[in-house]
Design a protein around this motif. Structure first.
Motif, PDB file in Angstrom:
ATOM      1  N   ASP A 222       0.708  -1.105  -0.078  1.00 46.56           N
ATOM      2  CA  ASP A 222       0.006  -0.149  -0.067  1.00 46.56           C
ATOM      3  C   ASP A 222       0.860   1.329   0.140  1.00 46.56           C
ATOM      4  OD1 ASP A 222      -2.367  -1.563  -0.114  1.00 46.56           O
ATOM      5  OD2 ASP A 222      -2.751  -1.606   2.153  1.00 46.56           O
ATOM      6  N   GLU A 223       1.786   1.373   0.711  1.00 43.51           N
ATOM      7  CA  GLU A 223       2.842   2.316   0.980  1.00 43.51           C
ATOM      8  C   GLU A 223       4.253   1.655   0.660  1.00 43.51           C
ATOM      9  OE1 GLU A 223       2.637   4.982   4.143  1.00 43.51           O
ATOM     10  OE2 GLU A 223       0.612   5.207   3.877  1.00 43.51           O
ATOM     11  N   CYS A 224       4.812   1.901  -0.624  1.00 38.27           N
ATOM     12  CA  CYS A 224       6.334   1.553  -0.919  1.00 38.27           C
ATOM     13  C   CYS A 224       7.320   1.875  -0.017  1.00 38.27           C
ATOM     14  CB  CYS A 224       6.778   1.780  -2.245  1.00 38.27           C
ATOM     15  SG  CYS A 224       8.186   1.262  -3.188  1.00 38.27           S
ATOM     16  N   SER A 225       7.872   0.790   0.678  1.00 37.50           N
ATOM     17  CA  SER A 225       9.139   1.260   1.714  1.00 37.50           C
ATOM     18  C   SER A 225      10.363   1.849   0.831  1.00 37.50           C
ATOM     19  CB  SER A 225       9.179  -0.225   2.418  1.00 37.50           C
ATOM     20  OG  SER A 225       9.805  -1.161   1.544  1.00 37.50           O
TER      21      SER A 225
ATOM     22  N   GLY B 154       7.307   5.810  -5.171  1.00 39.51           N
ATOM     23  CA  GLY B 154       6.674   4.485  -4.770  1.00 39.51           C
ATOM     24  C   GLY B 154       5.691   4.002  -5.725  1.00 39.51           C
ATOM     25  N   GLU B 155       4.861   4.756  -6.177  1.00 39.67           N
ATOM     26  CA  GLU B 155       3.615   4.595  -7.101  1.00 39.67           C
ATOM     27  C   GLU B 155       4.156   4.089  -8.422  1.00 39.67           C
ATOM     28  OE1 GLU B 155       0.508   3.753  -6.184  1.00 39.67           O
ATOM     29  OE2 GLU B 155       1.048   3.967  -4.399  1.00 39.67           O
ATOM     30  N   ASN B 156       5.214   4.845  -8.715  1.00 43.21           N
ATOM     31  CA  ASN B 156       5.808   4.588  -9.981  1.00 43.21           C
ATOM     32  C   ASN B 156       6.434   3.348 -10.112  1.00 43.21           C
ATOM     33  OD1 ASN B 156       6.458   7.945  -9.457  1.00 43.21           O
ATOM     34  ND2 ASN B 156       5.243   7.342 -11.498  1.00 43.21           N
ATOM     35  N   ILE B 157       7.269   2.808  -9.031  1.00 44.74           N
ATOM     36  CA  ILE B 157       7.818   1.828  -8.966  1.00 44.74           C
ATOM     37  C   ILE B 157       7.078   0.522  -9.017  1.00 44.74           C
ATOM     38  CG2 ILE B 157       9.283   0.340  -7.420  1.00 44.74           C
ATOM     39  CD1 ILE B 157      10.590   2.885  -6.469  1.00 44.74           C
ATOM     40  N   LYS B 158       5.946   0.700  -8.227  1.00 42.86           N
ATOM     41  CA  LYS B 158       4.729  -0.035  -8.390  1.00 42.86           C
ATOM     42  C   LYS B 158       4.250  -0.424  -9.757  1.00 42.86           C
ATOM     43  CE  LYS B 158       1.869   0.214  -4.771  1.00 42.86           C
ATOM     44  NZ  LYS B 158       1.056   0.899  -3.874  1.00 42.86           N
ATOM     45  N   ASP B 159       3.929   0.627 -10.348  1.00 39.91           N
ATOM     46  CA  ASP B 159       3.434   0.447 -11.706  1.00 39.91           C
ATOM     47  C   ASP B 159       4.282  -0.174 -12.574  1.00 39.91           C
ATOM     48  OD1 ASP B 159       1.138   2.143 -11.003  1.00 39.91           O
ATOM     49  OD2 ASP B 159       1.836   3.927 -11.882  1.00 39.91           O
TER      50      ASP B 159
ATOM     51  N   ALA C 246      16.269   0.939   1.294  1.00 34.15           N
ATOM     52  CA  ALA C 246      15.993  -0.518   1.153  1.00 34.15           C
ATOM     53  C   ALA C 246      14.585  -0.807   1.282  1.00 34.15           C
ATOM     54  CB  ALA C 246      16.737  -1.420   2.111  1.00 34.15           C
ATOM     55  N   CYS C 247      14.416  -1.776   0.281  1.00 34.21           N
ATOM     56  CA  CYS C 247      12.826  -2.676   0.430  1.00 34.21           C
ATOM     57  C   CYS C 247      12.726  -3.505   1.484  1.00 34.21           C
ATOM     58  CB  CYS C 247      12.646  -3.424  -1.082  1.00 34.21           C
ATOM     59  SG  CYS C 247      11.424  -4.437  -0.792  1.00 34.21           S
ATOM     60  N   LYS C 248      11.537  -3.505   2.077  1.00 34.81           N
ATOM     61  CA  LYS C 248      11.507  -4.290   3.267  1.00 34.81           C
ATOM     62  C   LYS C 248      11.371  -5.582   2.921  1.00 34.81           C
ATOM     63  CE  LYS C 248       6.376  -3.710   3.960  1.00 34.81           C
ATOM     64  NZ  LYS C 248       5.304  -3.643   4.795  1.00 34.81           N
ATOM     65  N   TYR C 249      10.818  -6.121   1.811  1.00 39.47           N
ATOM     66  CA  TYR C 249      11.089  -7.352   1.351  1.00 39.47           C
ATOM     67  C   TYR C 249      12.390  -7.981   0.611  1.00 39.47           C
ATOM     68  CZ  TYR C 249       6.114  -7.230   2.323  1.00 39.47           C
ATOM     69  OH  TYR C 249       4.977  -7.133   3.417  1.00 39.47           O
TER      70      TYR C 249
END
Length: 311
Positions: free
Chosen positions: A210-213, A219-224, A286-289
């Motif tokens: 929901d919120e890119c870490s 974040g929304e661009n990365i998710k897209d 850093a990405c949390k995953y």
């Protein structure tokens, strides 16, 4: 086993259904054991297709159906698009399944709107399904699709279909399979544990948080970008060496839904593409995953962008 009403059909089907595809891989006696065990334990939904082993799956199911028809809801599928061919395939399915009717006949594997139009037009397979329904050969008409939901949404508006089916698994949609007995939804904590530790997702599949870490601003661009990669090949090519058997399987499954062209077209319309985001990479957290965002963006640029080689 818990049963639920299936849409507007009025049919009550068990929470766990029995799919017939993999019956083509096992001997008839083993198939009979599996089917019998499933029915004995309260399952009642058997589903197959004319194309599964060119009727072999239907024939194995038919050996059970002939003695227990009143205990189960039986569905098959036709991939033929013209009325004459579809009716012939429905009749063959009835013979293979040793029954005089199907509870559901699905128009199978509808890939895009052009495919749907072939089914709906005069002389298309829907015409045969409706005629078969009038004759008592089928009770309900359904439609199946993989990949994007666009074609099913259009089919829904026609009001011609009683049942719709699409893929649903947590690798693609991040939902854990339902437990057939004593089912209860996962808690948010359980979901987070799954998202963090599922081996299939690993440190490559974007969880579409929901919120890119990684970045508040981008974040929304990365998710897209990563969502388009998911459309393209389910994020299954990650640039990592594997043994030949695993590589061959992943290479087959990555394009299973046939959405490459759709992904390419939608990617071109993105405000920021992978190459653009790589210029911002120094600002990312850093990405949390544990995803390597730079490496992943480079791979997406190779798949969908301008790069001719993968860095």
């Amino acid at each position: 086993m818990e049963k639920r009403k299936l849409g507007k059909t009025g049919l009550k089907i068990s929470l766990l259904g029995f799919g017939g595809f993999h019956l083509i891989e096992i001997p008839a006696d083993r198939a009979a054991d599996l089917l019998t065990t499933y029915l004995d334990r309260g399952g009642n939904y058997l589903e197959t297709a004319a194309s599964y082993g060119d009727g072999e799956s239907e024939k194995k199911i038919g050996e059970i159906v002939k003695n227990r028809r009143d205990e189960l809801v039986l569905a098959s599928k036709t991939g033929v698009r013209d009325a004459e061919g579809a009716m012939a395939e429905i009749d063959r399915s009835l013979k293979n399944l040793q029954t005089d009717h199907l509870d559901i006949i699905f128009m199978h594997g509808v890939g895009d709107e052009a495919d749907l139009e072939e089914i709906l037009k005069p002389g298309g397979s829907l015409e045969a399904a409706k005629k078969a329904k009038e004759m008592g050969k089928v009770k309900h008409i359904g439609i199946t699709a993989h990949g994007q939901p666009d074609v099913l949404l259009k089919a829904l508006k026609t009001d011609d279909f009683d049942v719709m089916m699409t893929h649903f698994n947590y690798f693609d949609k991040f939902n854990f399979p339902k437990l057939a007995e004593e089912f209860k939804p996962l808690t948010e904590a359980d979901k987070e544990e799954l998202f963090a530790n599922a081996e299939e997702l690993g440190d490559y599949i974007c969880r579409q948080c929901d919120e890119c870490s990684v970045s508040k601003e981008f974040g929304e661009n990365i998710k897209d970008v990563f969502r388009m990669e998911g459309y393209f090949d389910r994020q299954m090519y990650d640039g990592r060496p594997r043994n030949p058997a695993e590589y061959a399987l992943r290479d087959r499954l990555r394009f299973w839904f046939g959405d490459r062209e759709l992904a390419e077209n939608r990617y071109q319309n993105l405000e920021l593409k992978a190459a653009d985001l790589l210029t911002k990479e120094a600002e990312f957290k850093a990405c949390k995953y544990r995803l390597d965002i730079k490496n992943k963006l480079e791979i997406v640029d190779y798949k969908l962008g301008e790069s001719d080689v993968m860095n």
